[in-house]
Design an enzyme around this catalytic site. Structure first.
Site, PDB file in Angstrom:
ATOM      1  N   GLU A 167       0.894  -1.309  -0.050  1.00 49.91           N
ATOM      2  CA  GLU A 167      -0.073  -0.035  -0.001  1.00 49.91           C
ATOM      3  C   GLU A 167       0.877   1.283   0.037  1.00 49.91           C
ATOM      4  O   GLU A 167       1.123   1.781   0.869  1.00 49.91           O
ATOM      5  CB  GLU A 167      -1.002  -0.045   1.226  1.00 49.91           C
ATOM      6  CG  GLU A 167      -2.156  -1.013   0.980  1.00 49.91           C
ATOM      7  CD  GLU A 167      -3.115  -0.968   1.943  1.00 49.91           C
ATOM      8  OE1 GLU A 167      -4.413  -1.449   1.857  1.00 49.91           O
ATOM      9  OE2 GLU A 167      -2.882  -0.535   3.395  1.00 49.91           O
ATOM     10  N   GLU A 274      -6.019  -7.220  -1.634  1.00 44.63           N
ATOM     11  CA  GLU A 274      -6.672  -7.295  -0.181  1.00 44.63           C
ATOM     12  C   GLU A 274      -8.203  -6.723  -0.334  1.00 44.63           C
ATOM     13  O   GLU A 274      -8.419  -5.881  -0.955  1.00 44.63           O
ATOM     14  CB  GLU A 274      -5.977  -6.309   0.808  1.00 44.63           C
ATOM     15  CG  GLU A 274      -4.645  -6.672   1.066  1.00 44.63           C
ATOM     16  CD  GLU A 274      -4.222  -5.508   2.152  1.00 44.63           C
ATOM     17  OE1 GLU A 274      -4.609  -4.997   2.935  1.00 44.63           O
ATOM     18  OE2 GLU A 274      -2.562  -5.556   2.265  1.00 44.63           O
TER      19      GLU A 274
END
Length: 342
Positions: A167, A274
């Site tokens: 991320e 995710e």
């Protein structure tokens, strides 16, 4: 006349068989899975997993029974022994990856390049790298990536995918690799890419950004990545309606649009690496997962590679995490049936 009728019948039958075979192959190649990096710690603390009939069962088997074929594992550089924020070092990762592979599951490795969590709010250097020059940091990224992947290879595991950073809309290894210094960030990302390909050129390298429904954020990041010649194969996304404070029904069309736009704009494969829903909203999470899988499968030219749930087995009673998909009685949530009910 009879011969002509037979010809058309068998021609149509042949086309149907070809279509069905192609669809079956596409389904077989689609990654359905989970990040289960907490699992070794859960087992070490005595957590017991049960099937829906109340019988004890291996967690990976429970996930596989629900249609999962892929396991994702995070890697920290020099982690603590904290049960939820530590572990996940090279040796633990190798053991877990081997265990998953022996069950016939595919493997993804997620490099955080930190001693603990790296995400949009924090991208801290490992303590051992903190005082290193930028040129030394480039070597650190290459060597760490290479050493972990070589250890996996030595154990007989070659991951199908490797994430360079976790991320990273604001970059990684702050401040050196911040998006305020894209030239340096691009060099760090490319070192991870080069180390991965030097171990096995067939491994697909993922660059991972959060808020998969936010097309502007993704265009901004990957336009810069293109301008600075970052090397990668797959655009990875996180998609958590809970964290953006909107129900999935309000944002799923944005996710679907972004998936297609990324594939077309940058000529890359895409993947939701995710996803997660609230553990006490079983039907809503089931529908979220079904919709997310549908959106990824709808990306043209089979550029949508798969969907992975983040720590579905990480029960709130053990982790304090409310977006797992596990019940208080140690049984998997029925929401996970979305992975097998395609």
């Amino acid at each position: 006349m009879k011969n002509n009728t037979s010809y058309h019948f068998f021609s149509r039958l042949f086309l149907i068989l070809v279509f069905c075979t192609a669809n079956a192959q596409e389904h077989a190649d689609f990654a359905l899975g989970a990040d289960v990096s907490w699992l070794p710690q859960m087992e070490a603390t005595g957590y017991q997993f049960y099937d829906s009939d109340g019988q004890p069962k291996d967690c990976l088997q429970l996930l596989q029974d629900r249609g999962m074929n892929t396991i994702r594992l995070r890697v920290f550089v020099d982690p603590s022994n904290d049960k939820t924020s530590g572990h996940c070092n090279k040796d633990e990762t190798v053991r877990m990856a081997l265990r998953a592979q022996k069950m016939g599951m595919r493997v993804m490795i997620d490099f955080h390049y930190s001693d603990s969590w790296a995400d949009p709010a924090k991208q801290f250097k490992p303590a051992a790298w903190k005082k290193h020059s930028f040129s030394a940091l480039l070597n650190d990224v290459y060597n760490h990536t290479f050493e972990v992947l070589k250890a996996l290879q030595k154990a007989g595991v070659t991951p199908e995918w490797v994430q360079i950073g976790n991320e990273i809309p604001g970059g990684m290894l702050w401040p050196d690799g911040s998006t305020n210094t894209w030239k340096q960030l691009s060099q760090l990302l490319n070192k991870g890419y080069e180390a991965t390909k030097s171990v096995d050129s067939k491994i697909k390298v993922i660059i991972h950004v959060d808020e998969g429904n936010n097309n502007q954020k993704f265009r901004n990041f990957f336009d810069h990545a293109t301008a600075y010649k970052v090397k990668y194969d797959v655009i990875g996304m996180s998609y958590y309606p809970y964290w953006i404070k909107k129900d999935y029904t309000q944002t799923i069309d944005d996710l679907a649009y972004n998936l297609k736009d990324m594939a077309q704009r940058y000529h890359k494969e895409v993947m939701v690496v995710e996803v997660g829903g609230e553990d006490d909203k079983i039907q809503n999470t089931y529908e979220l997962l079904r919709a997310t899988i549908k959106a990824v499968k709808a990306v043209p030219n089979q550029k949508g590679l798969g969907v992975l749930y983040w720590e579905p087995q990480g029960a709130r009673s053990w982790s304090g995490y409310g977006l797992s998909a596990w019940q208080n009685d140690g049984k998997p949530s029925p929401a996970l049936d979305a992975f097998k009910n395609q």
